[in-house]
Design an enzyme around this catalytic site. Structure first.
Site, PDB file in Angstrom:
ATOM      1  N   ARG A  87      -8.941   8.871  -7.714  1.00  0.00           N
ATOM      2  CA  ARG A  87      -9.227   9.035  -6.286  1.00  0.00           C
ATOM      3  C   ARG A  87      -7.959   9.476  -5.536  1.00  0.00           C
ATOM      4  O   ARG A  87      -6.880   8.933  -5.749  1.00  0.00           O
ATOM      5  CB  ARG A  87      -9.740   7.717  -5.710  1.00  0.00           C
ATOM      6  CG  ARG A  87     -10.123   7.772  -4.226  1.00  0.00           C
ATOM      7  CD  ARG A  87      -9.029   7.273  -3.311  1.00  0.00           C
ATOM      8  NE  ARG A  87      -9.462   7.167  -1.925  1.00  0.00           N
ATOM      9  CZ  ARG A  87      -8.643   6.878  -0.909  1.00  0.00           C
ATOM     10  NH1 ARG A  87      -7.370   6.644  -1.125  1.00  0.00           N
ATOM     11  NH2 ARG A  87      -9.094   6.813   0.313  1.00  0.00           N
ATOM     12  N   SER A 100       0.813  -1.225   0.000  1.00  0.00           N
ATOM     13  CA  SER A 100       0.000   0.000   0.000  1.00  0.00           C
ATOM     14  C   SER A 100       0.842   1.268   0.000  1.00  0.00           C
ATOM     15  O   SER A 100       0.355   2.352   0.311  1.00  0.00           O
ATOM     16  CB  SER A 100      -0.956   0.009   1.199  1.00  0.00           C
ATOM     17  OG  SER A 100      -1.971   0.947   0.971  1.00  0.00           O
ATOM     18  N   THR A 123       1.568   6.803   0.433  1.00  0.00           N
ATOM     19  CA  THR A 123       0.667   5.682   0.224  1.00  0.00           C
ATOM     20  C   THR A 123       0.332   5.471  -1.252  1.00  0.00           C
ATOM     21  O   THR A 123       0.448   6.400  -2.060  1.00  0.00           O
ATOM     22  CB  THR A 123      -0.663   5.948   0.987  1.00  0.00           C
ATOM     23  OG1 THR A 123      -1.443   4.757   1.009  1.00  0.00           O
ATOM     24  CG2 THR A 123      -1.479   7.041   0.339  1.00  0.00           C
ATOM     25  N   THR A 141      -0.733   2.468   4.850  1.00  0.00           N
ATOM     26  CA  THR A 141      -0.063   3.747   4.626  1.00  0.00           C
ATOM     27  C   THR A 141       0.990   3.958   5.697  1.00  0.00           C
ATOM     28  O   THR A 141       0.750   3.631   6.855  1.00  0.00           O
ATOM     29  CB  THR A 141      -1.098   4.884   4.759  1.00  0.00           C
ATOM     30  OG1 THR A 141      -1.989   4.809   3.664  1.00  0.00           O
ATOM     31  CG2 THR A 141      -0.455   6.258   4.792  1.00  0.00           C
ATOM     32  N   THR A 195      -3.808   6.711   9.232  1.00  0.00           N
ATOM     33  CA  THR A 195      -3.918   5.601   8.297  1.00  0.00           C
ATOM     34  C   THR A 195      -5.351   5.076   8.384  1.00  0.00           C
ATOM     35  O   THR A 195      -6.038   5.296   9.380  1.00  0.00           O
ATOM     36  CB  THR A 195      -2.891   4.489   8.602  1.00  0.00           C
ATOM     37  OG1 THR A 195      -3.061   3.427   7.644  1.00  0.00           O
ATOM     38  CG2 THR A 195      -3.047   3.919   9.992  1.00  0.00           C
ATOM     39  N   GLY A 196      -5.789   4.395   7.334  1.00  0.00           N
ATOM     40  CA  GLY A 196      -7.164   3.904   7.319  1.00  0.00           C
ATOM     41  C   GLY A 196      -7.990   4.605   6.258  1.00  0.00           C
ATOM     42  O   GLY A 196      -7.429   5.170   5.312  1.00  0.00           O
TER      43      GLY A 196
HETATM   44  N1  ASP Z   1      -5.292   6.490   4.328  1.00  0.00           N
HETATM   45  C1  ASP Z   1      -5.068   5.799   3.087  1.00  0.00           C
HETATM   46  C2  ASP Z   1      -6.004   6.318   2.041  1.00  0.00           C
HETATM   47  O1  ASP Z   1      -7.185   6.449   2.312  1.00  0.00           O
HETATM   48  C3  ASP Z   1      -5.283   4.324   3.196  1.00  0.00           C
HETATM   49  C4  ASP Z   1      -4.366   3.626   4.132  1.00  0.00           C
HETATM   50  O2  ASP Z   1      -4.058   4.076   5.222  1.00  0.00           O
HETATM   51  O3  ASP Z   1      -3.902   2.588   3.717  1.00  0.00           O
HETATM   52  O4  ASP Z   1      -5.559   6.531   0.945  1.00  0.00           O
END
Ligand code: ASP
Length: 321
Positions: free
Chosen positions: A210, A79, A200, A182, A233-234
């Site tokens: 996106r 990721s 990320t 991320t 992250t998330g």
């Molecule tokens: N925060 C990241 C995103 O929405 C995703 C992740 O943390 O993996 O792009």
């Protein structure tokens, strides 16, 4: 009459706020004890590299950039950077941001074909009058700065993409953390200065174009050298809608402990969803006195903390079990 009084205080307010900062009183800057905190297991290797720079007297900015480059170059980290899971159309598109102790910021989004978006983000900060470049423009800038164009889609990532049958991998859907990793990395150098970076490939199988929270200053990353730093992250959409990392730092300014600030920022997300979610968001925070914190919506989030000669992976208990 009331309104006039309001306007008057409104004009004076900035001075009052800047000098009072009542809740940060007693929080002294940590000097001489560098530390690095970053998200997920791959944060361990990133921390190693970042700490080496800090121990050799390097700046926190150099440290977070070098740290973030480690998972960017690692094809097994699915990721971030090279080896990231592609978008719905099969293209790896990258987002990154960086902030220094003087409040300067740089970011790139929807960048293709460049392995180290965090370094491009730093050059946006240092060499342009802008904060963020995206897509073709970001790539053109990177190439002009001497970055090489590379194929970032590994065979492994292509197979994952095919296997998922082009279905979206919802960040945080699997509490084992597989679908979201991320790296947000925050560092404090020997002078007590703070910097942060976030990089990320975002949400696997996302719609083309996106952009997530990671390159958005205040969402995926925020640094205020007078207070602290935070990274996310998330599920980026939720972080953007609550200006998450900025919120964590502002809560620390108000006197929240780093853990509490992360928790409260997540509560804002949960509140909007009436406490029913099927995604995760996690924050890490670093206050100027060296105190760190984290919180996560779901179980499974870990962060890597390197301080006092030890680099340790710490689990964070989720708010929702
Ligand atoms: N925060 C990241 C995103 O929405 C995703 C992740 O943390 O993996 O792009």
């Amino acid at each position: 009459m009331k309104r006039r009084r309001f306007i008057k205080t409104g004009i004076l307010a900035p001075f009052a706020v800047a000098s009072a900062a009542p809740d940060m009183r007693g929080v002294k800057r940590a000097i001489g004890n560098p530390l690095v905190i970053s998200t997920w297991k791959h944060g361990l290797a990133a921390n190693e590299t970042a700490m080496r720079i800090l121990q050799n007297g390097g700046s926190c900015l150099d440290a977070v950039e070098a740290g973030a480059r480690v998972p960017e170059a690692d094809p097994t980290v699915s990721s971030v950077g090279y080896g990231g899971i592609p978008d719905r159309d099969g293209h790896v598109t990258l987002d990154a941001s960086i902030m220094d102790a003087d409040g300067n910021a740089g970011a790139v989004a929807f960048l293709e074909g460049i392995k180290h978006p965090v370094s491009v983000a730093r050059l946006v900060m240092e060499k342009t009058k802008h904060v963020m470049l995206v897509g073709e423009g970001a790539k053109k800038f990177a190439l002009a700065q001497g970055f090489k164009e590379e194929n970032l889609l590994t065979e492994e990532a292509r197979r994952t993409w095919l296997k998922k049958n082009k279905k979206s991998v919802f960040p945080g859907e699997t509490p084992n953390g597989k679908s979201h990793d991320t790296i947000a990395i925050l560092a404090q150098d020997k002078d007590g200065k703070l910097a942060g970076a976030c990089t990320t490939s975002g949400w696997g199988n996302k719609m083309r174009g996106r952009v997530g929270d990671s390159p958005i200053i205040g969402a995926g990353l925020y640094v205020d050298n007078d207070v602290g730093a935070a990274g996310a992250t998330g599920l980026g959409e939720e972080v953007i809608k609550t200006v998450g990392s900025f919120l964590v730092v502002e809560l620390m300014r108000q006197g929240y402990e780093p853990d509490e600030a992360c928790l409260e920022a997540l509560q804002r997300i949960l509140h909007r969803h009436r406490n029913t979610v099927r995604f995760s968001v996690a924050y890490i925070a670093l206050r100027k006195d060296g105190k760190t914190g984290s919180a996560s919506i779901l179980n499974g989030f870990k962060y890597a903390l390197y301080r006092d000669g030890k680099n340790i992976l710490q689990p964070t208990e989720g708010i929702i079990k």
